[in-house]
Design a protein around this motif. Structure first.
Motif, PDB file in Angstrom:
ATOM      1  N   CYS A 356       9.949 -17.465  11.157  1.00 33.16           N
ATOM      2  CA  CYS A 356      11.144 -17.952  11.048  1.00 33.16           C
ATOM      3  C   CYS A 356      11.932 -16.821   9.834  1.00 33.16           C
ATOM      4  N   GLY A 357      11.460 -16.206   9.670  1.00 30.68           N
ATOM      5  CA  GLY A 357      11.960 -14.984   8.679  1.00 30.68           C
ATOM      6  C   GLY A 357      13.344 -14.344   9.277  1.00 30.68           C
ATOM      7  N   LEU A 358      12.071 -13.509  10.929  1.00 33.62           N
ATOM      8  CA  LEU A 358      13.825 -13.120  12.009  1.00 33.62           C
ATOM      9  C   LEU A 358      14.519 -13.958  12.110  1.00 33.62           C
ATOM     10  N   PHE A 359      14.297 -15.640  12.482  1.00 32.31           N
ATOM     11  CA  PHE A 359      15.240 -16.497  13.209  1.00 32.31           C
ATOM     12  C   PHE A 359      16.300 -16.774  12.195  1.00 32.31           C
ATOM     13  N   LYS A 360      15.941 -17.145  10.710  1.00 34.23           N
ATOM     14  CA  LYS A 360      16.400 -18.468  10.715  1.00 34.23           C
ATOM     15  C   LYS A 360      17.980 -17.887   9.851  1.00 34.23           C
ATOM     16  N   ASP A 361      18.113 -16.581  10.041  1.00 35.07           N
ATOM     17  CA  ASP A 361      19.646 -16.586   9.644  1.00 35.07           C
ATOM     18  C   ASP A 361      20.631 -16.666  10.708  1.00 35.07           C
ATOM     19  N   ARG A 362      20.301 -16.531  12.072  1.00 32.57           N
ATOM     20  CA  ARG A 362      21.132 -17.250  13.404  1.00 32.57           C
ATOM     21  C   ARG A 362      20.727 -19.071  13.713  1.00 32.57           C
ATOM     22  N   CYS A 363      20.401 -19.848  12.087  1.00 35.69           N
ATOM     23  CA  CYS A 363      20.167 -21.105  12.647  1.00 35.69           C
ATOM     24  C   CYS A 363      20.702 -22.455  10.886  1.00 35.69           C
ATOM     25  N   ALA A 364      21.602 -23.141  11.792  1.00 35.63           N
ATOM     26  CA  ALA A 364      21.495 -24.029  10.659  1.00 35.63           C
ATOM     27  C   ALA A 364      21.349 -25.315  10.550  1.00 35.63           C
ATOM     28  N   THR A 365      19.765 -24.917  11.004  1.00 39.94           N
ATOM     29  CA  THR A 365      18.464 -26.743  10.752  1.00 39.94           C
ATOM     30  C   THR A 365      17.314 -25.553  11.143  1.00 39.94           C
ATOM     31  N   THR A 366      16.251 -26.579  10.619  1.00 48.30           N
ATOM     32  CA  THR A 366      14.882 -26.573  11.659  1.00 48.30           C
ATOM     33  C   THR A 366      14.486 -26.400  12.535  1.00 48.30           C
ATOM     34  N   VAL A 367      15.130 -27.737  13.433  1.00 52.64           N
ATOM     35  CA  VAL A 367      15.710 -27.859  14.870  1.00 52.64           C
ATOM     36  C   VAL A 367      16.123 -26.667  15.707  1.00 52.64           C
ATOM     37  N   GLU A 368      17.036 -26.100  15.347  1.00 48.18           N
ATOM     38  CA  GLU A 368      17.679 -25.249  16.278  1.00 48.18           C
ATOM     39  C   GLU A 368      16.659 -23.778  16.470  1.00 48.18           C
ATOM     40  N   LEU A 369      15.963 -23.484  14.320  1.00 45.15           N
ATOM     41  CA  LEU A 369      14.842 -22.955  14.407  1.00 45.15           C
ATOM     42  C   LEU A 369      13.246 -22.705  15.112  1.00 45.15           C
TER      43      LEU A 369
END
Length: 470
Positions: A356-369
């Motif tokens: 989550c920490g690695l990818f969250k900067d690329r996302c707007a929602t937890t669905v995208e994550l």
């Protein structure tokens, strides 16, 4: 009334609408700012349309938004005896009276008024007046109870949002405050009456609600005055409009707070965005719940309608997603993967938190994550276009070399993986994208990811090797 007491009083005929969620936020923040109390009341006297499922949904939404109430939930249908008691007091005091008009009589009354070019309203035929002879009480008719509204003068208040507002009492007829139940059970009080009794009994000092209630307020003020009660401060927030300038509704997308939770929005992101729809603190666009409470003193509430902007909501939520604790995100992402059918039985552990920490900067929602992280838990299928564009014959020898080098690594971490990739690039005379992109396509199922060594380090080594050699 020195202690601030606010309330939110939704009707359980459906979900918690975003407009109701916003005034709940304003009421909650105002009470918290002033060290007061926030009350939850369920206005369930619309028996035909109220459901327990709607009650549960409302409470669930309030819990998700973390708008914790200090008292309640109170249910109006559990307070019928109290309403009946107040009605009897008003009948005895002469501030209310029985009316025996049938529905047919009322229809005929309105039609005659329309024909005469008058505003349809109750004509007061059963209203007691000095020297007036009332009609004979019809046999077998259960009467309604009407409030004896003042005949002249103005009813006015200084609205904390809109400023001074006044209505002529001549515009207000004698509204029904209690009507007989169709099944012969206990009489059912009406909305405007219940609200008054509840706000008095619950010692509400500030009523913040949507401006669709402005026309109800003078009626409620008159009833409060008839009961000798102090008036709360009223504040009527303008409605939320959709992107097309019309009132926000289902045609604009989700209007339920719970639906936004399911779509992957964080409560702090939703509250931050809702707060800015009708309130401001300088030029601040992004703020925490704690900051809002410290700033929300009841001023700077907008008089004009706010317009819903899905793109800005995503931007606000993306900001809060980046700040969110990775362990907390791991639990939310695991739920989303399960709900969306991306993966089942995902362990909420340190590895998921790191992902989550690695990818969250690329996302707007937890669905995208969840969509990004599904590659760690389920098989990936690169598109034929990506395979044709990035995984040609020229790079296959380098991929085989890299797989062997990764298998031989004594440690499985980003630094070791990076060294193996660089060695392979040098050995085959390639540039970084020429190898890194095919690796992403084969292992991750997509051509773009964060740094490839960091992404691979969070996979099981066996999965990486199997996908590279497949």
């Amino acid at each position: 009334m020195s202690t601030v007491r606010t309330r939110i009083a939704p009707s359980p005929t459906g979900f918690l609408h975003l407009g109701t969620a916003r005034v709940a936020l304003f009421s909650w923040a105002f009470a918290r700012h002033h060290g007061g109390s926030f009350v939850l009341r369920i206005e369930d006297t619309d028996v035909a349309r109220s459901t327990q499922a709607a009650v549960d949904s409302i409470i669930e939404a309030m819990h998700w938004l973390e708008l914790d109430h200090d008292e309640g939930p109170y249910y109006q249908m559990q307070r019928l005896e109290r309403y009946a008691e107040v009605v009897q007091q008003m009948l005895a005091a002469g501030t209310a009276y029985h009316c025996y008009c049938s529905p047919q009589e009322l229809d005929e009354m309105r039609e005659a008024q329309r024909a005469a070019g008058l505003k349809p309203r109750y004509d007061g035929r059963w209203r007691p007046e000095a020297g007036k002879t009332l009609p004979a009480v019809p046999a077998g008719v259960r009467p309604v109870v009407r409030f004896r509204n003042p005949l002249g003068g103005q009813v006015a208040w200084d609205d904390m949002i809109k400023g001074p507002i006044s209505f002529s009492n001549e515009e207000l007829d004698d509204l029904i405050i209690m009507r007989p139940a169709p099944d012969g059970a206990s009489d059912i009080p009406t909305y405007n009456f219940c609200v008054v009794v509840d706000d008095i009994d619950m010692r509400i000092t500030h009523v913040i609600r949507g401006d669709d209630h402005v026309n109800n307020t003078p009626r409620q003020i008159n009833i409060m005055r008839a009961l000798g009660a102090p008036l709360p401060v009223f504040g009527h927030a303008p409605m939320i409009l959709g992107p097309d300038g019309e009132k926000l509704s289902k045609r604009h997308g989700a209007v339920s707070a719970i639906q936004y939770r399911d779509e992957g929005y964080l409560p702090e992101g939703m509250l931050n965005y809702l707060a800015r729809l009708g309130w401001s603190h300088g030029d601040e666009e992004l703020f925490t719940r704690e900051q809002m409470v410290s700033w929300f003193d009841g001023s700077h509430l907008a008089k004009s309608p706010a317009q819903w902007d899905p793109a800005k909501l995503r931007w606000v939520n993306a900001h809060h997603l980046k700040l969110a604790d990775n362990a907390r995100l791991a639990g939310l992402v695991a739920q989303q993967m399960e709900r969306l059918g991306l993966a089942a039985g995902v362990a909420v552990d340190e590895r998921l938190a790191a992902r989550c920490g690695l990818f969250k900067d690329r996302c707007a929602t937890t669905v995208e994550l969840a969509g990004w992280l599904a590659m760690y838990y389920a098989e990936v299928t690169p598109t034929p276009e990506d395979l044709a564009q990035h995984v040609g014959d020229a790079v296959r020898p380098a991929l085989a070399t890299l797989a062997d080098a990764l298998q031989a690594l004594p440690a499985w971490d980003a630094a070791s993986i990076s060294a193996a990739i660089k060695t392979t690039i040098a050995q085959h005379g390639l540039k970084m994208p020429q190898l890194a992109v095919p690796v992403r396509v084969l292992v991750c199922g997509r051509a773009q990811t964060p740094s490839v060594d960091a992404v691979l380090a969070l996979f099981d080594r066996a999965i990486v090797l199997e996908r590279l050699r497949r």
